[in-house]
Motif scaffolding. Structure first.
Motif, PDB file in Angstrom:
ATOM      1  N   GLU B  14       0.837  -1.200   0.000  1.00 42.22           N
ATOM      2  CA  GLU B  14       0.000   0.000   0.000  1.00 42.22           C
ATOM      3  C   GLU B  14       0.875   1.255   0.000  1.00 42.22           C
ATOM      4  O   GLU B  14       1.964   1.249   0.572  1.00 42.22           O
ATOM      5  N   PRO B  15       0.381   2.333  -0.602  1.00 44.83           N
ATOM      6  CA  PRO B  15       1.177   3.581  -0.596  1.00 44.83           C
ATOM      7  C   PRO B  15       1.309   4.206   0.797  1.00 44.83           C
ATOM      8  O   PRO B  15       2.248   4.945   1.049  1.00 44.83           O
ATOM      9  N   LEU B  16       0.371   3.860   1.696  1.00 44.16           N
ATOM     10  CA  LEU B  16       0.334   4.484   3.024  1.00 44.16           C
ATOM     11  C   LEU B  16       1.672   4.427   3.753  1.00 44.16           C
ATOM     12  O   LEU B  16       2.141   5.429   4.300  1.00 44.16           O
ATOM     13  N   LEU B  17       2.290   3.238   3.749  1.00 43.10           N
ATOM     14  CA  LEU B  17       3.501   3.033   4.541  1.00 43.10           C
ATOM     15  C   LEU B  17       4.622   3.990   4.138  1.00 43.10           C
ATOM     16  O   LEU B  17       5.180   4.704   4.969  1.00 43.10           O
ATOM     17  N   TRP B  18       4.931   4.027   2.831  1.00 44.83           N
ATOM     18  CA  TRP B  18       6.101   4.822   2.405  1.00 44.83           C
ATOM     19  C   TRP B  18       5.803   6.303   2.330  1.00 44.83           C
ATOM     20  O   TRP B  18       6.703   7.128   2.464  1.00 44.83           O
ATOM     21  N   LEU B  19       4.518   6.631   2.161  1.00 44.67           N
ATOM     22  CA  LEU B  19       4.121   8.040   2.241  1.00 44.67           C
ATOM     23  C   LEU B  19       4.329   8.543   3.673  1.00 44.67           C
ATOM     24  O   LEU B  19       4.938   9.596   3.901  1.00 44.67           O
ATOM     25  N   THR B  20       3.853   7.734   4.637  1.00 47.12           N
ATOM     26  CA  THR B  20       4.015   8.100   6.047  1.00 47.12           C
ATOM     27  C   THR B  20       5.489   8.152   6.426  1.00 47.12           C
ATOM     28  O   THR B  20       5.941   9.085   7.103  1.00 47.12           O
ATOM     29  N   ALA B  21       6.245   7.147   5.967  1.00 48.59           N
ATOM     30  CA  ALA B  21       7.675   7.093   6.283  1.00 48.59           C
ATOM     31  C   ALA B  21       8.395   8.344   5.776  1.00 48.59           C
ATOM     32  O   ALA B  21       9.255   8.905   6.462  1.00 48.59           O
ATOM     33  N   THR B  22       8.009   8.795   4.561  1.00 48.17           N
ATOM     34  CA  THR B  22       8.636   9.990   3.979  1.00 48.17           C
ATOM     35  C   THR B  22       8.377  11.202   4.865  1.00 48.17           C
ATOM     36  O   THR B  22       9.291  11.984   5.163  1.00 48.17           O
ATOM     37  N   LEU B  23       7.109  11.334   5.310  1.00 48.04           N
ATOM     38  CA  LEU B  23       6.760  12.485   6.145  1.00 48.04           C
ATOM     39  C   LEU B  23       7.448  12.407   7.511  1.00 48.04           C
ATOM     40  O   LEU B  23       7.952  13.417   8.017  1.00 48.04           O
ATOM     41  N   ILE B  24       7.483  11.213   8.095  1.00 46.77           N
ATOM     42  CA  ILE B  24       8.149  11.058   9.395  1.00 46.77           C
ATOM     43  C   ILE B  24       9.633  11.425   9.268  1.00 46.77           C
ATOM     44  O   ILE B  24      10.174  12.177  10.076  1.00 46.77           O
ATOM     45  N   ALA B  25      10.281  10.873   8.218  1.00 50.35           N
ATOM     46  CA  ALA B  25      11.713  11.140   8.029  1.00 50.35           C
ATOM     47  C   ALA B  25      11.954  12.642   7.887  1.00 50.35           C
ATOM     48  O   ALA B  25      12.902  13.195   8.453  1.00 50.35           O
ATOM     49  N   TYR B  26      11.066  13.308   7.130  1.00 43.52           N
ATOM     50  CA  TYR B  26      11.241  14.756   6.951  1.00 43.52           C
ATOM     51  C   TYR B  26      11.011  15.510   8.267  1.00 43.52           C
ATOM     52  O   TYR B  26      11.748  16.449   8.582  1.00 43.52           O
ATOM     53  N   CYS B  27       9.974  15.087   9.041  1.00 40.91           N
ATOM     54  CA  CYS B  27       9.706  15.732  10.341  1.00 40.91           C
ATOM     55  C   CYS B  27      10.914  15.595  11.259  1.00 40.91           C
ATOM     56  O   CYS B  27      11.284  16.543  11.965  1.00 40.91           O
ATOM     57  N   LEU B  28      11.534  14.407  11.246  1.00 42.86           N
ATOM     58  CA  LEU B  28      12.738  14.200  12.068  1.00 42.86           C
ATOM     59  C   LEU B  28      13.855  15.131  11.603  1.00 42.86           C
ATOM     60  O   LEU B  28      14.536  15.758  12.427  1.00 42.86           O
ATOM     61  N   GLY B  29      14.043  15.194  10.281  1.00 45.11           N
ATOM     62  CA  GLY B  29      15.073  16.082   9.722  1.00 45.11           C
ATOM     63  C   GLY B  29      14.821  17.532  10.090  1.00 45.11           C
ATOM     64  O   GLY B  29      15.732  18.261  10.486  1.00 45.11           O
ATOM     65  N   ASP B  30      13.539  17.929   9.993  1.00 49.66           N
ATOM     66  CA  ASP B  30      13.168  19.312  10.298  1.00 49.66           C
ATOM     67  C   ASP B  30      13.354  19.604  11.791  1.00 49.66           C
ATOM     68  O   ASP B  30      13.808  20.689  12.164  1.00 49.66           O
ATOM     69  N   ALA B  31      13.019  18.620  12.627  1.00 49.15           N
ATOM     70  CA  ALA B  31      13.195  18.786  14.080  1.00 49.15           C
ATOM     71  C   ALA B  31      14.676  18.950  14.417  1.00 49.15           C
ATOM     72  O   ALA B  31      15.052  19.802  15.230  1.00 49.15           O
ATOM     73  N   ALA B  32      15.526  18.138  13.748  1.00 44.47           N
ATOM     74  CA  ALA B  32      16.970  18.242  13.980  1.00 44.47           C
ATOM     75  C   ALA B  32      17.476  19.615  13.534  1.00 44.47           C
ATOM     76  O   ALA B  32      18.300  20.244  14.207  1.00 44.47           O
ATOM     77  N   PHE B  33      16.937  20.092  12.404  1.00 47.51           N
ATOM     78  CA  PHE B  33      17.320  21.399  11.868  1.00 47.51           C
ATOM     79  C   PHE B  33      16.973  22.510  12.865  1.00 47.51           C
ATOM     80  O   PHE B  33      17.786  23.387  13.156  1.00 47.51           O
ATOM     81  N   ARG B  34      15.742  22.429  13.439  1.00 42.36           N
ATOM     82  CA  ARG B  34      15.340  23.439  14.428  1.00 42.36           C
ATOM     83  C   ARG B  34      16.156  23.338  15.701  1.00 42.36           C
ATOM     84  O   ARG B  34      16.567  24.349  16.274  1.00 42.36           O
ATOM     85  N   ALA B  35      16.388  22.083  16.139  1.00 45.58           N
ATOM     86  CA  ALA B  35      17.125  21.866  17.389  1.00 45.58           C
ATOM     87  C   ALA B  35      18.549  22.409  17.277  1.00 45.58           C
ATOM     88  O   ALA B  35      19.144  22.832  18.276  1.00 45.58           O
ATOM     89  N   THR B  59      15.165  -3.077   5.054  1.00 44.96           N
ATOM     90  CA  THR B  59      13.956  -3.866   4.801  1.00 44.96           C
ATOM     91  C   THR B  59      13.970  -4.488   3.406  1.00 44.96           C
ATOM     92  O   THR B  59      12.994  -5.114   2.983  1.00 44.96           O
ATOM     93  N   GLU B  60      15.085  -4.298   2.691  1.00 44.92           N
ATOM     94  CA  GLU B  60      15.245  -4.826   1.334  1.00 44.92           C
ATOM     95  C   GLU B  60      14.082  -4.420   0.433  1.00 44.92           C
ATOM     96  O   GLU B  60      13.543  -5.227  -0.317  1.00 44.92           O
ATOM     97  N   THR B  61      13.687  -3.155   0.553  1.00 45.75           N
ATOM     98  CA  THR B  61      12.601  -2.629  -0.267  1.00 45.75           C
ATOM     99  C   THR B  61      13.174  -1.990  -1.522  1.00 45.75           C
ATOM    100  O   THR B  61      14.173  -1.274  -1.448  1.00 45.75           O
ATOM    101  N   ARG B  62      12.549  -2.269  -2.666  1.00 47.99           N
ATOM    102  CA  ARG B  62      13.021  -1.668  -3.915  1.00 47.99           C
ATOM    103  C   ARG B  62      12.571  -0.219  -3.984  1.00 47.99           C
ATOM    104  O   ARG B  62      11.534   0.146  -3.432  1.00 47.99           O
ATOM    105  N   TYR B  63      13.353   0.608  -4.705  1.00 50.27           N
ATOM    106  CA  TYR B  63      13.024   2.029  -4.827  1.00 50.27           C
ATOM    107  C   TYR B  63      11.661   2.214  -5.491  1.00 50.27           C
ATOM    108  O   TYR B  63      10.883   3.085  -5.097  1.00 50.27           O
ATOM    109  N   GLN B  64      11.355   1.381  -6.484  1.00 49.76           N
ATOM    110  CA  GLN B  64      10.066   1.486  -7.186  1.00 49.76           C
ATOM    111  C   GLN B  64       8.909   1.317  -6.201  1.00 49.76           C
ATOM    112  O   GLN B  64       7.904   2.007  -6.293  1.00 49.76           O
ATOM    113  N   THR B  65       9.039   0.355  -5.278  1.00 46.32           N
ATOM    114  CA  THR B  65       7.995   0.118  -4.274  1.00 46.32           C
ATOM    115  C   THR B  65       7.853   1.344  -3.380  1.00 46.32           C
ATOM    116  O   THR B  65       6.743   1.810  -3.108  1.00 46.32           O
ATOM    117  N   TYR B  66       8.995   1.872  -2.944  1.00 52.06           N
ATOM    118  CA  TYR B  66       8.990   3.070  -2.110  1.00 52.06           C
ATOM    119  C   TYR B  66       8.297   4.214  -2.843  1.00 52.06           C
ATOM    120  O   TYR B  66       7.459   4.913  -2.294  1.00 52.06           O
TER     121      TYR B  66
END
Lengths: 116, 238
Positions: B14-35, B59-66
């Motif tokens: 499902e697209p949900l997982l990698w869409l959420t992962a992208t947003l989480i990763a960015y939120c972490l990056g943004d939090a680190a940037f602010r911190a 997780t051995e996920t292919r880029y296309q799947t992501y």
């Protein structure tokens, strides 16, 4: 909000359709941006109304580059052999380009008396 | 209760997982940037890309799947480019007043970016399709891919080089321009937009509204200019 987003998408659609049908090399969204700018100049009221939506879209512009950036996983093998040379080329070129661009801009602006 | 692996099988398709992962990763990056107190080298894009690359590898996920999930974020690049019309409009009178320095800086910055990248890479033994893929690296992703493809480059490699260039520009712009003593926000923003497209522009908006608007113009104009220049310059190296 939804009207403003729709307007943005409509301009992108017009841009994409025009560049494709005319066979231009200019990307659709860039043409869409130019057309929306012309529209703003013609109807300033719309520009003011759309400001918050546009700002919202642009405030996290860097997020939108993440999916393309993750594409690096497909090129890790190449990065191993040619990586250092490519990295150095990008580093030198980016620094030079920023320095040359900013210095040309500011010195010509000063020379013309067009400073802020 | 389902086996964990069954749940994973569902999520991975499902697209949900990698869409959420992208947003989480960015939120972490943004939090680190602010911190970090908004330090340029703590770049949210770089952090998010690194985190996601590690997760995909583990997780051995292919880029296309992501990308099936992440494409919803990727799609917004188009509307965001169109939305640049708003800050452009807001700065129109200042842009008109600085038209000549702006066009000179565009030509100088664009030519410098292409020739120096190709020159250094060529000197270090890079040839063929990789060299071609480097040429449009200062231009916003959708345009750069088109240029690379039409000249016989490797579009996916170009995409990565475009992102790398953007992150480099975003990280080095402030310290570099401070050292050079450039205080004009128009000049600073514009040069960053020409050299490092949308990521540089995003960084410029974080620093100064005027710089951001001029970076947006630089990005747009260089997209047009590089489309014309890159094929001419690359032919000198082949």
């Amino acid at each position: 909000m939804i009207l403003h987003l729709t307007t943005i998408l409509v301009f992108q659609l017009i841009g994409e359709t025009l560049t494709r049908s005319l066979g231009w090399v200019v990307p659709g969204p860039v043409l869409g941006m130019a057309l929306l700018l012309v529209f703003f100049m013609a109807v300033p009221r719309v520009a003011k109304a759309m400001q918050p939506t546009a700002q919202g879209l642009l405030s996290h512009l860097s997020l939108l580059f993440v999916p393309a950036g993750v594409g690096i996983v497909g090129h890790l093998d190449r990065m191993g052999t040619d990586g250092p040379a490519i990295f150095l080329a990008l580093l030198i070129s980016t620094a030079l380009s920023i320095a040359v661009g900013a210095l040309v801009f500011s010195s010509i602006a000063r020379w013309m008396g067009a400073e802020e | 209760m389902n086996e964990l692996s069954q749940i994973w099988t569902y999520l991975a398709e499902e697209p949900l997982l990698w869409l959420t992962a992208t947003l989480i990763a960015y939120c972490l990056g943004d939090a680190a940037f602010r911190a970090s107190g908004k330090r340029a080298y703590v770049n949210p894009v770089l952090i998010a890309v690194t985190l996601l690359a590690v997760v995909l590898w583990m997780t051995e996920t292919r880029y296309q799947t992501y990308f099936e999930g992440a494409q919803f974020v990727h799609f917004m690049l188009g509307p965001a480019t169109v939305a640049l019309a708003a800050p452009l409009y807001g700065n129109l009178s200042r842009i008109r007043r600085s038209a000549i320095p702006l066009l000179c800086a565009l030509l100088a910055g664009s030519v410098t970016a292409i020739i120096s990248a190709l020159g250094v890479a060529y000197a270090m033994g890079i040839r063929g399709d990789i060299l071609v893929s480097i040429a449009p690296k200062s231009v916003t992703a959708p345009v750069a891919l088109g240029i690379s493809e039409s000249m016989g480059g490797e579009p996916t490699l170009t995409a990565v080089l475009v992102i790398l260039t953007g992150v480099m520009g975003a990280v080095m712009a402030t310290p570099l321009l401070n050292r050079l003593g450039v205080t004009d926000w128009r000049a600073r923003g514009f040069a960053v937009g020409v050299a490092s497209h949308g990521i540089g522009t995003a960084r410029a908006f974080q620093v100064n509204e005027t710089a951001g608007a001029f970076a947006g113009i630089g990005m747009g104009l260089n997209a047009l200019l590089t489309t014309v220049l890159a094929p001419m310059i690359i032919s000198l190296f082949l």
